[in-house]
Scaffold this active site. Sequence first.
Site, mmCIF file in Angstrom:
data_model
loop_
_atom_site.group_PDB
_atom_site.id
_atom_site.type_symbol
_atom_site.label_atom_id
_atom_site.label_comp_id
_atom_site.label_asym_id
_atom_site.label_seq_id
_atom_site.Cartn_x
_atom_site.Cartn_y
_atom_site.Cartn_z
ATOM 1 N N SER A 9 0.839 -1.202 0.000
ATOM 2 C CA SER A 9 0.000 0.000 0.000
ATOM 3 C C SER A 9 0.873 1.250 0.000
ATOM 4 C CB SER A 9 -0.904 0.002 1.225
ATOM 5 O OG SER A 9 -1.619 1.220 1.287
ATOM 6 N N HIS A 34 -0.767 -1.134 -4.441
ATOM 7 C CA HIS A 34 -2.111 -0.763 -3.991
ATOM 8 C C HIS A 34 -2.191 0.751 -3.859
ATOM 9 C CE1 HIS A 34 -5.952 -1.815 -2.049
ATOM 10 N NE2 HIS A 34 -5.710 -0.830 -1.199
ATOM 11 N N ASP A 36 -4.380 3.882 -2.947
ATOM 12 C CA ASP A 36 -5.588 4.303 -2.228
ATOM 13 C C ASP A 36 -6.049 5.668 -2.725
ATOM 14 O OD1 ASP A 36 -6.243 2.210 -0.342
ATOM 15 O OD2 ASP A 36 -4.370 2.677 0.677
ATOM 16 N N MET A 38 -8.747 8.479 -2.351
ATOM 17 C CA MET A 38 -9.765 8.965 -1.397
ATOM 18 C C MET A 38 -10.247 10.341 -1.834
ATOM 19 S SD MET A 38 -7.815 8.085 2.161
ATOM 20 C CE MET A 38 -6.804 6.628 2.344
ATOM 21 N N HIS A 68 -7.711 1.246 -5.303
ATOM 22 C CA HIS A 68 -8.784 1.090 -4.312
ATOM 23 C C HIS A 68 -9.520 2.414 -4.232
ATOM 24 C CE1 HIS A 68 -9.901 0.251 0.183
ATOM 25 N NE2 HIS A 68 -10.950 0.287 -0.607
ATOM 26 N N MET A 70 -11.872 4.691 -2.836
ATOM 27 C CA MET A 70 -12.685 5.078 -1.675
ATOM 28 C C MET A 70 -13.348 6.411 -2.018
ATOM 29 S SD MET A 70 -10.192 3.873 1.410
ATOM 30 C CE MET A 70 -8.659 3.813 0.496
ATOM 31 N N MET A 140 -12.184 -5.405 3.700
ATOM 32 C CA MET A 140 -11.443 -4.441 4.516
ATOM 33 C C MET A 140 -11.353 -4.950 5.956
ATOM 34 S SD MET A 140 -10.441 -1.848 2.701
ATOM 35 C CE MET A 140 -10.029 -0.674 4.004
ATOM 36 N N ASP A 174 -7.171 -5.989 3.281
ATOM 37 C CA ASP A 174 -6.495 -4.694 3.366
ATOM 38 C C ASP A 174 -6.782 -4.063 4.721
ATOM 39 O OD1 ASP A 174 -5.474 -2.138 3.014
ATOM 40 O OD2 ASP A 174 -7.036 -1.493 1.624
#
Length: 225
Positions: A9, A34, A36, A38, A68, A70, A140, A174
């Site tokens: 990550s 990975h 993230d 957001m 990912h 979000m 998650m 994760d």
Amino acid sequence: MPRAIISPSVLASDFGQLSAECKRMIKGGAEWLHMDVMDGHFVPNISMGAPVLSCVYKGVPGIFMDCHMMVAQPEKWVNDIADAGGSLYCFHIEATSDAVSLIDAIHARNMKAGIAISPDTPSTAITDEMGAAADMLLVMTVYPGRGGQKFIERCVPKVAELRARFPEKDIEVDGGVGPQTIDICANAGSNVIVAGTAIFNAPKPEDVIASLKDTVNTAQARISK
């Protein structure tokens, strides 16, 4: 049997040297990175978006970006992430009312599609139809939105339930995953492992990656018998 894939990550990396950090992970044996994403709406934090991913994609040839998402409206960002070089687009089931159509849109842009569930969402929220259409399922094991949280063990049975229904599917975990928590995740059936600080802050990331991979492959060999 699904093979072990380690997806460090980048939230735990040095953002000032993002491309170099990704190359360091790939050199250490990581297959995926990975990312993230957001938006400050679905989760309170803001991290990175398509412009940053695009720079990483150009700077790290052949990178597999496990994105990912979000974000509050995952349908809205499929084209931007595809154009930025995203390889897998994993959206949260809590953020959409039509997961199957979204999966079709992701596939239309030649990306793999993933469905993520937060700690308070049951695994049964992923219907057989959704699970069959998706390429990956993400459980998650912390609340989405920030790194460095403690592993939530009550999420692990969801991995086992999904593995029982989807024996050949990539199932990712994760959140708070590392050498101390890998056994329980691998034994439940997860084969794609997201780890942040456990890998990036290790003196020898390649040793941690190899150890996580070995644990998963051993568990998968036993589960698939």
